[in-house]
Design a protein around this motif. Structure first.
Motif, PDB file in Angstrom:
ATOM      1  N   PRO A 198     -10.571  18.396  11.340  1.00 15.75           N
ATOM      2  CA  PRO A 198     -10.540  16.934  11.418  1.00 15.75           C
ATOM      3  C   PRO A 198      -9.121  16.385  11.328  1.00 15.75           C
ATOM      4  N   GLY A 199      -8.930  15.202  11.900  1.00  9.78           N
ATOM      5  CA  GLY A 199      -7.651  14.515  11.799  1.00  9.78           C
ATOM      6  C   GLY A 199      -6.857  14.544  13.094  1.00  9.78           C
ATOM      7  N   PRO A 200      -5.888  13.635  13.231  1.00 13.29           N
ATOM      8  CA  PRO A 200      -5.101  13.535  14.471  1.00 13.29           C
ATOM      9  C   PRO A 200      -4.166  14.712  14.707  1.00 13.29           C
ATOM     10  N   MET A 236       0.856  -1.193   0.000  1.00 17.51           N
ATOM     11  CA  MET A 236       0.000   0.000   0.000  1.00 17.51           C
ATOM     12  C   MET A 236       0.893   1.245   0.000  1.00 17.51           C
ATOM     13  N   ASN A 237       0.697   2.114  -1.000  1.00 19.17           N
ATOM     14  CA  ASN A 237       1.536   3.305  -1.043  1.00 19.17           C
ATOM     15  C   ASN A 237       1.057   4.331  -0.021  1.00 19.17           C
ATOM     16  N   GLU A 238       1.876   5.391   0.149  1.00 21.34           N
ATOM     17  CA  GLU A 238       1.621   6.376   1.199  1.00 21.34           C
ATOM     18  C   GLU A 238       0.293   7.104   0.997  1.00 21.34           C
ATOM     19  N   ALA A 239       0.005   7.482  -0.240  1.00 24.19           N
ATOM     20  CA  ALA A 239      -1.234   8.218  -0.509  1.00 24.19           C
ATOM     21  C   ALA A 239      -2.462   7.350  -0.220  1.00 24.19           C
ATOM     22  N   THR A 240      -2.400   6.068  -0.633  1.00 27.57           N
ATOM     23  CA  THR A 240      -3.521   5.163  -0.392  1.00 27.57           C
ATOM     24  C   THR A 240      -3.748   4.959   1.097  1.00 27.57           C
ATOM     25  N   ASP A 241      -2.648   4.833   1.843  1.00 27.39           N
ATOM     26  CA  ASP A 241      -2.758   4.648   3.294  1.00 27.39           C
ATOM     27  C   ASP A 241      -3.337   5.891   3.962  1.00 27.39           C
ATOM     28  N   LEU A 242      -2.947   7.053   3.457  1.00 25.26           N
ATOM     29  CA  LEU A 242      -3.459   8.306   4.012  1.00 25.26           C
ATOM     30  C   LEU A 242      -4.976   8.389   3.825  1.00 25.26           C
ATOM     31  N   VAL A 243      -5.440   8.046   2.630  1.00 22.42           N
ATOM     32  CA  VAL A 243      -6.880   8.080   2.345  1.00 22.42           C
ATOM     33  C   VAL A 243      -7.612   7.055   3.203  1.00 22.42           C
ATOM     34  N   ARG A 244      -7.007   5.869   3.383  1.00 21.64           N
ATOM     35  CA  ARG A 244      -7.634   4.842   4.215  1.00 21.64           C
ATOM     36  C   ARG A 244      -7.830   5.350   5.648  1.00 21.64           C
ATOM     37  N   ARG A 245      -6.788   5.960   6.213  1.00 25.75           N
ATOM     38  CA  ARG A 245      -6.877   6.456   7.586  1.00 25.75           C
ATOM     39  C   ARG A 245      -7.901   7.589   7.703  1.00 25.75           C
ATOM     40  N   ALA A 246      -7.956   8.430   6.669  1.00 27.07           N
ATOM     41  CA  ALA A 246      -8.936   9.515   6.684  1.00 27.07           C
ATOM     42  C   ALA A 246     -10.368   8.971   6.643  1.00 27.07           C
ATOM     43  N   ALA A 258     -18.067  16.829   7.580  1.00 26.00           N
ATOM     44  CA  ALA A 258     -18.329  17.491   6.305  1.00 26.00           C
ATOM     45  C   ALA A 258     -17.042  18.048   5.708  1.00 26.00           C
ATOM     46  N   GLU A 259     -16.198  18.648   6.559  1.00 32.75           N
ATOM     47  CA  GLU A 259     -14.927  19.198   6.072  1.00 32.75           C
ATOM     48  C   GLU A 259     -14.049  18.095   5.510  1.00 32.75           C
ATOM     49  N   LEU A 260     -13.960  16.972   6.235  1.00 29.99           N
ATOM     50  CA  LEU A 260     -13.104  15.880   5.799  1.00 29.99           C
ATOM     51  C   LEU A 260     -13.655  15.209   4.541  1.00 29.99           C
ATOM     52  N   GLN A 304     -12.362  15.996  -3.049  1.00 27.49           N
ATOM     53  CA  GLN A 304     -11.486  16.809  -3.881  1.00 27.49           C
ATOM     54  C   GLN A 304     -10.137  16.144  -4.129  1.00 27.49           C
ATOM     55  N   GLY A 305      -9.825  15.099  -3.380  1.00 30.78           N
ATOM     56  CA  GLY A 305      -8.507  14.468  -3.484  1.00 30.78           C
ATOM     57  C   GLY A 305      -7.391  15.401  -3.090  1.00 30.78           C
ATOM     58  N   ASP A 306      -7.641  16.277  -2.116  1.00 30.97           N
ATOM     59  CA  ASP A 306      -6.652  17.273  -1.684  1.00 30.97           C
ATOM     60  C   ASP A 306      -5.621  16.610  -0.770  1.00 30.97           C
ATOM     61  N   MET A 307      -4.578  16.043  -1.385  1.00 30.98           N
ATOM     62  CA  MET A 307      -3.597  15.282  -0.624  1.00 30.98           C
ATOM     63  C   MET A 307      -2.741  16.176   0.267  1.00 30.98           C
ATOM     64  N   THR A 308      -2.551  17.431  -0.139  1.00 32.08           N
ATOM     65  CA  THR A 308      -1.778  18.343   0.711  1.00 32.08           C
ATOM     66  C   THR A 308      -2.500  18.586   2.027  1.00 32.08           C
ATOM     67  N   ALA A 309      -3.792  18.863   1.939  1.00 33.82           N
ATOM     68  CA  ALA A 309      -4.579  19.097   3.152  1.00 33.82           C
ATOM     69  C   ALA A 309      -4.704  17.830   3.985  1.00 33.82           C
ATOM     70  N   LEU A 310      -4.881  16.688   3.333  1.00 32.37           N
ATOM     71  CA  LEU A 310      -4.983  15.427   4.075  1.00 32.37           C
ATOM     72  C   LEU A 310      -3.677  15.090   4.777  1.00 32.37           C
ATOM     73  N   THR A 311      -2.558  15.335   4.101  1.00 33.85           N
ATOM     74  CA  THR A 311      -1.259  15.076   4.727  1.00 33.85           C
ATOM     75  C   THR A 311      -1.060  15.966   5.944  1.00 33.85           C
TER      76      THR A 311
END
Length: 549
Positions: free
Chosen positions: A60-62, A1-11, A25-27, A33-40
């Motif tokens: 949202p997020g840890p 599982m690549n880093e981006a896929t894992d990030l989306v899974r955790r989100a 709603a924000e998350l 939007q697939g906003d990986m910068t904001a998710l990271t």
């Protein structure tokens, strides 16, 4: 599982468990939007629980303050406590503070603890007092103190009424890491509700017993900086016999948006403008201000030419220390301050024949100063934090902006009765102990690695001279210098009694440098102040170059 896929899974896992419709709603929008910068930014790291608890931006997020983060923190705290233990929970008026407090109460009661939840928002020192007053095992205060409006935070107190220190922070942090999904946590709803009669009344009785002096004639301007201190401070002053202060109306009611200030901290440029203007209009004798959770206190005074100036934390600290020592007794008395505060306190302690201690930064260390046989009657840190005590010791084992404000008012009223001001008292101290002038150099960075690199450079190559003064010693505080617990910092002692301390901020992406020069006073104090200002400017210039930031 690549880093981006894992990030989306955790989100997506977070989204499924999040009880808050707003952060869900924000998350969900970020995922759509697939906003990986904001998710990271939100999921690539997490807020770490430490001796300052938790503090961060809402969202949202840890790596944000939100209901999931708070519920996990409460569940971790519950695992360190014993079933049946009492926990007091308080909160300020920031966005979601009341929600986070109720979530904390629900998780703790669901875990088998007894909870006493404040009926409404009250100052942090009221919560700290309540922990001791009610004999609780722990306390939680939901507040971000003087942080920007978008932030919130979570402070934990232990049964001694003080904020937690190691190893408790590590124990709670490890327990938090073991908490699973928050939607699987058992929740309770049978907590007790604390009224003003339960905790505010006993707190007011305690602070009215501080050494205020006998004078009361004083015209005061006051601002709670859109925070929760207003009602309590005005009530305390009125009960103490002072005339009600003239309040800055635009800043009196709690408002989590802090609309009149760029940064809700009395130390920040512009934050005191409305109070200064009202003081000039009213011809006030004293300006008092609390930060939003009222654990800090700032003071301003007339300069005699129709203008006003705010006193520094060290100036107020020195004045309060001498006032308290004049109005208390006993050879077991102890005064303490943080290592980044002025060295003046040690000289005041020597003159009055009392014990003195310096500690790491933070009131969690200051209130634990001494050997245990000594009675702490005053503690302070230069960032406007003071805990004032009486012959019985400290009523609040944390910084207390309400008790400090009362005592400053009493001190100013005594001076006024003698035809003097707090500035006259500062001049007296300069003549007695030498002029101790302090200042700061703070460098905010966008990349924390720059701070790490700067500290490494200074450790590898300490400066030989700063501000035209030879560096007589360089101490690495990470090695536990001077018997203190290890902390990331450097202390330079310079010729002529000057001192520089460099350390990373514990709550902001800043490198903070604390400067002090000591100038003997042989003639007019004004001349010594001019020289001190010149010497501090020279220190700033050389230190800025040495930092390389």
């Amino acid at each position: 599982m690549n880093e981006a896929t894992d990030l989306v899974r955790r989100a997506r896992e977070w989204l499924a468990a999040d009880p808050d419709p707003h952060t869900r709603a924000e998350l969900a929008e970020l995922l759509d939007q697939g906003d990986m910068t904001a998710l990271t930014d939100r999921f690539g790291s997490k807020l770490e629980f430490g001796t300052a608890g938790l503090r961060g931006e809402l969202g949202p997020g840890p790596n944000r303050m939100n209901r999931v983060t708070v519920m996990r923190a409460a569940a971790g705290l519950a695992r360190v406590l014993k079933p049946g233990d009492l926990v007091v929970v308080g909160y300020d008026a920031r966005h979601n503070s009341d929600v986070f407090a109720r979530d904390t109460a629900a998780v703790l009661t669901g875990a088998g603890l007894r909870v006493a939840l404040m009926a409404r928002h009250w100052p942090t020192p009221v919560l700290a007092y309540a922990v001791l007053h009610l004999g609780a095992a722990a306390g939680v205060m939901v507040t971000a103190s003087h942080n920007p409006p978008r932030d919130n935070g979570y402070k934990v107190y232990w049964g001694d009424g003080a904020q937690i220190v190691p190893p408790l922070d590590t124990m709670i942090s490890q327990a938090i890491n073991g908490v699973g999904r928050v939607d699987a946590l058992p929740l309770g709803d049978d907590w007790a509700t604390l009224s003003a009669a339960d905790i505010v009344e006993p707190y007011l009785a305690a602070v009215l017993g501080l050494p205020l002096g006998a004078a009361r004639e004083l015209a005061v301007v006051y601002t709670p900086m859109h925070g929760v201190g207003g009602e309590t401070l005005v009530e305390a002053m009125t009960r103490a016999g002072f005339a009600p202060p003239a309040v800055v109306a635009e800043q009196f009611e709690p408002d989590p948006a802090f609309p009149t200030v760029a940064f809700p901290n009395p130390e920040e440029p512009g934050a005191m403008d409305l109070a200064l203007a009202l003081a000039a209009k009213n011809g006030a004798d004293l300006i008092l201000a609390n930060d939003p959770d009222a654990d800090r206190c700032a003071a301003g005074v007339p300069t005699g030419d129709g203008d006003y100036r705010m006193l520094s934390g060290d100036e107020v600290g020195g004045l309060l220390a001498e006032h308290v020592l004049r109005h208390t007794s006993g050879g077991d008395r102890l005064v303490a301050c943080s290592i980044v505060s002025s060295s003046l306190l040690s000289k005041i302690a020597a003159r009055y024949g009392v014990h003195y201690a310096d500690t790491l930064t933070g009131f969690k260390w200051i209130v634990k100063a001494g050997t245990g046989d000594e009675r702490l009657v005053f503690g302070y840190e230069e960032a406007l934090g003071y805990s004032v005590g009486s012959d019985g010791g400290l009523p609040v084992r944390d910084k207390d902006g309400i008790g400090a404000a009362l005592t400053i008012a009493g001190m100013a009223a005594l001076a006024r009765r003698e035809g003097r001001t707090l500035l006259d008292l500062l001049d007296d101290q300069a003549r007695e102990y030498g002029l101790h002038a302090t200042g700061q150099l703070s460098v905010r960075v966008s990349d924390l690695s720059l701070i790490t690199e700067a500290m490494a450079r200074l450790r590898a190559t300490p400066p030989a001279e700063l501000g035209g003064r030879a560096v007589e010693s360089a101490e690495d505080l990470s090695l536990g210098a001077g018997g203190l617990p290890p902390t990331d910092g450097l202390r330079y002692r310079l010729a002529g009694g000057a001192r520089v301390i460099v350390r990373p901020s514990g709550t902001e992406p800043k490198l903070k440098c604390y400067l002090e020069v000591v100038v003997p006073v042989a003639g007019p104090v004004a001349e010594a102040r001019t020289r001190a200002a010149h010497d501090l400017a020279a220190l700033r210039t050389d230190l800025s170059a040495a930092l390389g930031l």
